[in-house]
Design a protein around this motif. Structure first.
Motif, PDB file in Angstrom:
ATOM      1  N   GLY A 190       0.806  -1.218   0.000  1.00 48.84           N
ATOM      2  CA  GLY A 190       0.000   0.000   0.000  1.00 48.84           C
ATOM      3  C   GLY A 190       0.835   1.262   0.000  1.00 48.84           C
ATOM      4  O   GLY A 190       0.577   2.213  -0.733  1.00 48.84           O
TER       5      GLY A 190
ATOM      6  N   SER B  54       1.426  -6.897   5.302  1.00 46.61           N
ATOM      7  CA  SER B  54       0.235  -7.361   4.597  1.00 46.61           C
ATOM      8  C   SER B  54       0.421  -8.784   4.105  1.00 46.61           C
ATOM      9  O   SER B  54      -0.532  -9.557   4.042  1.00 46.61           O
TER      10      SER B  54
ATOM     11  N   GLN C  25      -6.398  -3.299   2.829  1.00 47.29           N
ATOM     12  CA  GLN C  25      -6.082  -1.904   2.555  1.00 47.29           C
ATOM     13  C   GLN C  25      -6.961  -1.386   1.424  1.00 47.29           C
ATOM     14  O   GLN C  25      -7.391  -0.256   1.422  1.00 47.29           O
TER      15      GLN C  25
ATOM     16  N   ASP D 115      -6.004  -4.614   8.191  1.00 53.36           N
ATOM     17  CA  ASP D 115      -4.802  -4.130   7.512  1.00 53.36           C
ATOM     18  C   ASP D 115      -4.990  -2.659   7.166  1.00 53.36           C
ATOM     19  O   ASP D 115      -5.621  -2.328   6.165  1.00 53.36           O
ATOM     20  N   GLU D 116      -4.440  -1.797   7.971  1.00 51.37           N
ATOM     21  CA  GLU D 116      -4.590  -0.345   7.786  1.00 51.37           C
ATOM     22  C   GLU D 116      -6.046   0.006   7.529  1.00 51.37           C
ATOM     23  O   GLU D 116      -6.383   0.746   6.606  1.00 51.37           O
TER      24      GLU D 116
HETATM   25 MG   LIG Z   1       0.485  -3.335   3.657  1.00 50.07          MG
END
Ligand SMILES: [Mg+2]
Ligand SMILES: Nc1ncnc2c1ncn2[C@@H]1O[C@H](COP(=O)(O)OP(=O)(O)O)[C@@H](O)[C@H]1O
Ligand SMILES: Nc1ncnc2c1ncn2[C@@H]1O[C@H](COP(=O)(O)OP(=O)(O)O)[C@@H](O)[C@H]1O
Ligand SMILES: [Mg+2]
Lengths: 587, 612
Positions: A484, B412, B453, B533-534
């Motif tokens: 990300g 992740s 995410q 995840d975030e």
């Molecule tokens: Mg990640």
């Protein structure tokens, strides 16, 4: 009546496609001639047969036989040659037209504003560019051509038949009446069914795309069976419509087969009577019947062609639904280039509501970002920050009020030059499955590797060097082969590539760890020093980058000032920003 | 290097194909066999109905065949008595003609209906099979195959098969039947003339063989070319914001035009083959007709054949060669459909890299979360370098574990391994002591839910999306879940509340709102292991605070893996794992790590400083 209107619009929209036929009009005329010629030759063969039966054979003339045999040979070769010419040039013409329409459709879709794409299902767009276009291709090449050819064949053959023996000829001509009745009944329902089927095809394509895109979510919740059922339901609908369509077509084609056969029976009986009465020779009767047999295929296929024409009409309707959608965000006729800009961005009583929604998201925004200044935009989730910043590069146009760049309304500037001046990083990095270089450059195909490396360095995205082929490495679809934070840094690098005068960064650091964030902030500070910037931020740390802050609440600017001013004087600001305050509150 | 430089390079040379679609001739032949087998398996359930269609076709074809024969009867047998004033034979022939036409009508209609149904059932079945299989295939497969290609397989390829179904089958059977039966009639009418006709067969066969080979190659190219058009179309329009903002339109158009033109040329190649093949067949037929005409006329001249016979023979001869045209059309459609079927067979042949266990081991009953074990796990994406190497951690049931580390460290990846998006290259991941590879998928999905995410919402209402993880949830459940994480207020304020359509990919909502919905959706699914995840990265501070406060209750009696950069979220964790470059470098409760002077302590200080 609804069907009648559908029909009219279908015909009109099909007619509008003639512009794509125009470059090929000579070729098309040639095609029609070749097809007619081929048919004429095909018709001539039975006549030759008649001559053989009535002439050389009856008169026991071997030379005449050979001459006529040679004629038959010549005709046969000509027919094949004409068919070849027709098919050969038909394929290049049909495919050329299809490709041009698809190209135009894509170009138009690219011009249509984001608001259009928000509303439309992508599968429906895709179905228009593929399935619908091939229906139209089939019609513009085969259907239309054979509509011409078959009708002409019909007329010519009937004329020949009348000449051969007018009472029987008239009988054959009269068989057109039931055909017209049948086809009128057919078109009424078929039009609607084929439209429904095309829509359902688009729906199914949409469903497939949604699944493909959301597969992680589907898998994560173990909902494959649910998706499969949903897809199955769509597939069932499509199947039922297709079966329904097949049923209608079956009835009509069978009728289109029946009518000429019954006519033939009548001709045979009456013809025999005429022969017996001596008003017709056997050879003539054979020729008559043979000629008439030649009508069976053109008539039978007319059923199919009519069906094809209906489908082409609905497909053309569907394509024009897109082509007729006005690209609302375009250059004005007298639009001017932005030129070298100082970079003052001013929101002047800006109102905005999303198309189709009554409640305004932005209400009377007045805000000025001075040249070179960095303004942070702060507010709670859903208060309209993203909406506000996306108005600057005109992804949407304001509903009321105006946004100016150096005093010029952005709507008066040329779009490409406006968007050259404004660099954007979206909160969700949009990456494509292509090379890193291409992802960074996007529209700026002239960006050099040096510029790209500089942008990557500023965005702390040097991980690119570790990718197997560096800048040439293909990024997975939606960038999903990256983490990300890596995605986000690429998006940031893209925004600052070639140093635009105005930067719009929508929450650009949310996916970064604290350490990387600090590095990016430091690098970014250099860029922002002399760039006008609108910065959407959530974290207090990032606000340090801004010269001034504006607090957005519920679509209105409620306060502007420096960070410390607002912190001191505006409690709402403190509430939005201060984790410490929250912790204190909670305690 | 790939042809189109802009696409960039990928690890697999043929990232666009399935494993079965290698380019070597042996693989191609294998695929042909598989696609035949696929076709057979699709058709098998319809054996009975197919038999009925063949019967209807026979009926139709026999009735159709009667025409020329009746013409002959009328001329040779009907006219002489009529001249003598006896119309009975002619009337009989006429009635027979009407009867034949009616039978043909009924047969045709019945056949077309029935065959449309069979064809559509087969298509429907094929669609579902391919779709389901796509869902079974691993995330890793889809990453390289891309969604556009999946769409292409399920739309364009299906279309080309449906063209065969729509227009082809009856032509084939009918034409085949009429060729065979006409050949019989011809032999019966006049054997020497018929043999002249049959002389053409070797040429027809040779020509067909050539066409088969050439068009198979051409149509295969078409399928690949159209897939590229679709991939570009879907992807570029899906990212239209970026396209507009960065003035990508001209470049996109350039790429699209090139792909579109490739597709046009691939099609042109195929169309030109048929443009040669079909007239050639016609030519052979016409030559035969001219030959028969001369030779037959000569025979009649010498009194060896009756005029009526020659007339009928010539009529039948056209009926013999005309269907050949249709056969060639059908053959063309078949070739095109086969190329598409091959692509689909290739997909169906792909073995899921993350398969359902052959011998599943059920998970023990859950009681307050589940234990997660990574034992010597090594993992890398496809052929890339390992992201995790000899990764070992033990997470007891009910523990809240925070994963902290730089982006790209592999957090992740750890999460995705727990959710079994991928299987490790070496070592095992266990849930309550059971190797994930042995856990049945439905149980695993009930036990582990991950908020990614890139949270994805589906087009549909907010309620539909919330229910995605628990279809049986009541409205009250939905609201309770939404309220628990502070999403209720904004949802209720939407124009139609929980019934508001969020549009494709949730585009109707702001990014933060999407995260809240995705969060609530996962919470509602009530899993034993929740991976975040975030999950709050796009939220503003107060909203995030609310979520964090809710987390304490939400995560009660669950095992949780929480990945977050803002350490406020981490503070509720029982344990922190600091990950660096795929290794655990620190492990302990946050309170201890803060004072330890290690990385976490540094991170924490840095984070504290970043606050107000
Ligand atoms: Mg990640
Ligand atoms: N495409 C859209 N159509 C209709 N409403 C939208 C659309 N996008 C966002 N909204 C609504 O507009 C409001 C502002 O959204 P946004 O600007 O994304 O908020 P944020 O401040 O979090 O960036 C939200 O309430 C959202 O639901
Ligand atoms: N689907 C993928 N395919 C290939 N490489 C990947 C994929 N996902 C992540 N990676 C790579 O693996 C590494 C770890 O990524 P990730 O686990 O997402 O990091 P993070 O700790 O930020 O969550 C990164 O270098 C990333 O580029
Ligand atoms: Mg936003």
């Amino acid at each position: 009546m609804r069907t009648k209107r559908d029909h009219q619009s279908g015909v009109r929209n099909l007619w509008r496609l003639r512009r794509y036929l125009r470059p090929y009009r000579l070729q098309f005329a040639g095609l029609v001639l070749a097809a007619l010629g081929g048919t004429a030759v095909g018709i001539a063969v039975p006549l030759v047969i008649r001559r053989v039966v009535d002439g050389p054979i009856a008169h026991r003339d071997p030379h005449g036989l050979i001459a006529l045999g040679a004629l038959a040979l010549l005709l046969g070769v000509t027919e094949a040659a004409l068919t070849f010419i027709r098919r050969w040039s038909q394929s290049s013409q049909a495919l050329g037209m299809e490709a041009t329409i698809r190209q135009d459709l894509y170009a138009h879709l690219q011009r249509l504003p984001v608001a259009f794409h928000d509303r439309w299902q992508s599968g429906q767009l895709l179905a228009r560019a593929t399935a619908d276009l091939s229906v139209i291709r089939r019609f513009l090449s085969f259907g239309l051509l054979f509509l011409f050819v078959n009708l002409t064949t019909y007329a010519v053959v009937v004329a020949l038949l009348i000449r051969l023996h007018w009472p029987l000829g008239l009988l054959v001509a009269g068989s057109a009446v039931p055909l017209v009745v049948v086809s009128r009944r057919f078109t009424r329902t078929y039009l609607r069914t084929s439209r429904r089927m095309q829509d359902e095809q688009g729906d199914l394509a949409t469903q497939v795309e949604e699944t493909a895109r959301g597969l992680r979510t589907v898998k994560s919740f173990g909902r494959q069976a649910f998706m499969s059922r949903q897809f199955g339901a769509g597939a069932d609908r499509l199947r039922n419509t297709a079966v329904d369509k097949g049923r209608q077509l079956a009835g009509t084609s069978a009728q289109f087969d029946l009518v000429p056969n019954l006519t033939l029976a009548a001709v045979l009986v009456l013809g025999a009577v005429e022969v017996a009465a001596g008003r017709l020779t056997i050879g003539e009767l054979v020729a008559f019947v043979t000629l008439q047999l030649m009508l069976i295929w053109p008539i039978e296929s007319l059923g199919w062609i009519i069906g094809n024409a209906q489908e082409a009409m609905t497909a053309s309707d569907r394509i024009h639904e897109v082509l007729d959608a006005p690209p609302s965000i375009v250059d004005k006729p007298d639009a001017r280039a932005a030129g070298p800009v100082a970079g003052e961005v001013r929101f002047d009583d800006v109102w905005f509501s999303y198309p189709g929604s009554a409640t305004p998201v932005l209400r009377g925004i007045c805000l000025t970002v001075r040249p070179g200044e960095t303004l942070a935009l702060v507010g709670t989730t859903g208060c309209g920050k993203t909406t506000l910043v996306s108005l600057v590069p005109r992804l949407y146009d304001v509903t009321a009020g105006r946004i100016t760049l150096d005093g010029h309304d952005v709507r008066d500037l040329r779009l490409d030059s406006l968007r050259e001046v404004v660099g954007v990083a979206f909160e969700e990095p949009t990456l494509f499955s292509m090379s890193v270089r291409e992802n960074l450059a996007l529209g700026r195909t002239d960006a050099t590797d040096d510029e790209i490396h500089e942008a990557l360095a500023l965005a702390q995205a040097d991980f690119v060097d570790d990718l197997p082929w560096g800048l040439d490495t293909r990024v997975g679809e939606q960038g999903l082969s990256l983490s990300g934070g890596q995605r986000q840094r690429l998006a940031l690098a893209r925004a600052i590539l070639s140093r635009p005068r105005v930067l719009v960064l929508d929450d650009p650091l949310s996916a970064l760890d604290v350490h990387t964030e600090a590095l990016v902030e430091k690098a970014l500070a250099g860029v922002l020093a002399d760039t006008t910037a609108l910065l959407v931020v959530h974290r207090p740390s990032t606000i340090a980058l801004a010269d001034r802050v504006a607090l957005l609440a519920d679509g209105e600017i409620v306060a502007t000032g420096t960070h410390s001013e607002l912190l001191a004087t505006v409690p709402a600001y403190r509430a939005v920003l201060s984790e410490a305050a929250e912790i204190a509150d909670a305690a | 290097m790939t042809v189109h430089a802009w696409r960039g390079r990928a690890t697999e040379l043929d990232a666009d194909r399935t494993a079965a679609e290698a380019a070597d001739p042996a693989a191609v032949a294998r695929l042909r066999v598989r696609s035949r087998a696929l076709l057979a398996s699709l058709v098998r359930p319809h054996r009975r109905a197919l038999a009925a269609t063949v019967a209807l076709l026979l009926l139709q074809s026999v009735a159709g065949m009667a025409g020329p024969f009746l013409v002959m009867l009328a001329i040779d047998k009907g006219i002489p008595p009529l001249r003598a004033g006896d119309p009975t034979v002619l009337i009989e022939v006429g009635l027979a003609f009407v009867a034949a036409a009616s039978v043909e009508y009924a047969g045709k209609r019945g056949f077309l209906r029935l065959s449309a149904r069979i064809g559509q059932d087969v298509l429907r079945d094929l669609r579902q099979r391919v779709y389901d299989h796509f869902q079974r295939l691993s995330i890793g497969f889809h990453e390289r195959y891309t969604s556009g290609r999946m769409v292409a397989r399920l739309t364009s390829d299906m279309d080309s098969i449906s063209e065969l179904v729509d227009g082809g089958i009856d032509d084939l059977v009918l034409a085949g039947l009429s060729v065979v039966s006409v050949a019989g009639v011809l032999l019966y009418l006049d054997a020497p003339l018929a043999l002249v006709t049959l002389l053409t067969f070797p040429f027809l066969l040779w020509l067909s063989r050539w066409f088969a080979l050439a068009s198979a190659v051409a149509y295969r190219r078409t399928r690949e070319a159209v897939a590229l058009v679709i991939v570009h179309f879907v992807e570029s329009l899906g990212g239209i914001r970026a396209v507009h903002a960065f003035r990508r339109e001209p470049r996109n158009q350039q790429i699209f035009d090139a792909l579109n033109d490739d597709y046009r040329r691939a099609n042109l190649r195929a169309f030109r083959l048929i443009a040669v093949y079909s007239p050639s067949i016609k030519l052979i037929g016409n030559l035969a007709i001219a030959g028969v005409l001369t030779y037959g006329g000569w025979q009649v001249l010498h009194g060896k054949t009756a005029i009526g016979v020659l007339a009928a023979f010539l009529l039948y001869l056209r009926r013999f060669f005309e269907p050949m045209q249709e056969l060639s059309q059908f053959y063309n459609a078949l070739q095109s459909a086969t190329a598409a079927l091959e692509k689909l067979a290739g997909v169906l042949d792909e073995r899921p890299a993350v398969p359902e266990p052959a011998r599943p081991t059920p998970l023990p009953a859950a009681g307050g979360g589940r234990a997660i074990t990574f034992q010597d796990v090594t993992f890398g994406y496809r052929d890339g370098p390992p992201v995790l190497a000899d990764f070992t951690i033990e997470i007891p049931a009910g523990q809240i574990v925070a994963l902290v580390g730089a982006t790209g460290a592999g957090k992740s990846t750890v999460a995705k391994l727990v959710a079994r998006f991928y299987d490790p290259v070496a070592g095992t991941v266990r849930l309550d002591g059971v190797d994930l590879r042995a856990v049945p998928d439905t149980e695993l999905r009930r036990a582990v839910v991950m908020v990614t995410q890139e949270n994805h919402l589906f087009a549909g209402t907010v309620a539909d999306n919330l229910r995605f993880g628990r279809p049986e949830a009541t409205d009250a459940d939905l609201m309770a879940a939404a309220a628990a994480i502070g999403a209720h207020d904004f949802i209720a304020a939407l124009p139609e509340g929980y019934g508001t359509d969020v549009h494709r990919r949730g585009g109707r909502l702001s990014a933060g709102q999407r995260q809240l919905v995705a969060f609530a959706r996962a919470f509602l699914a009530d899993p034993g292991v929740l991976i975040l995840d975030e999950a709050t990265s796009s939220l503003d501070v107060p909203t995030e605070r609310l979520v964090q406060r809710a987390l304490r209750t939400i995560l009660h009696r669950r095992t949780a893996l929480v990945i977050a950069h803002r350490l406020s979220t981490v503070e509720i964790a029982d344990r922190v794992l600091v990950i660096d470059d795929g290794r655990v470098v620190e492990d302990g409760p946050p309170s201890r790590l803060i004072t330890g002077g290690g990385r976490y302590a540094t991170l924490h200080t840095q984070w504290r400083d970043s606050l107000l």
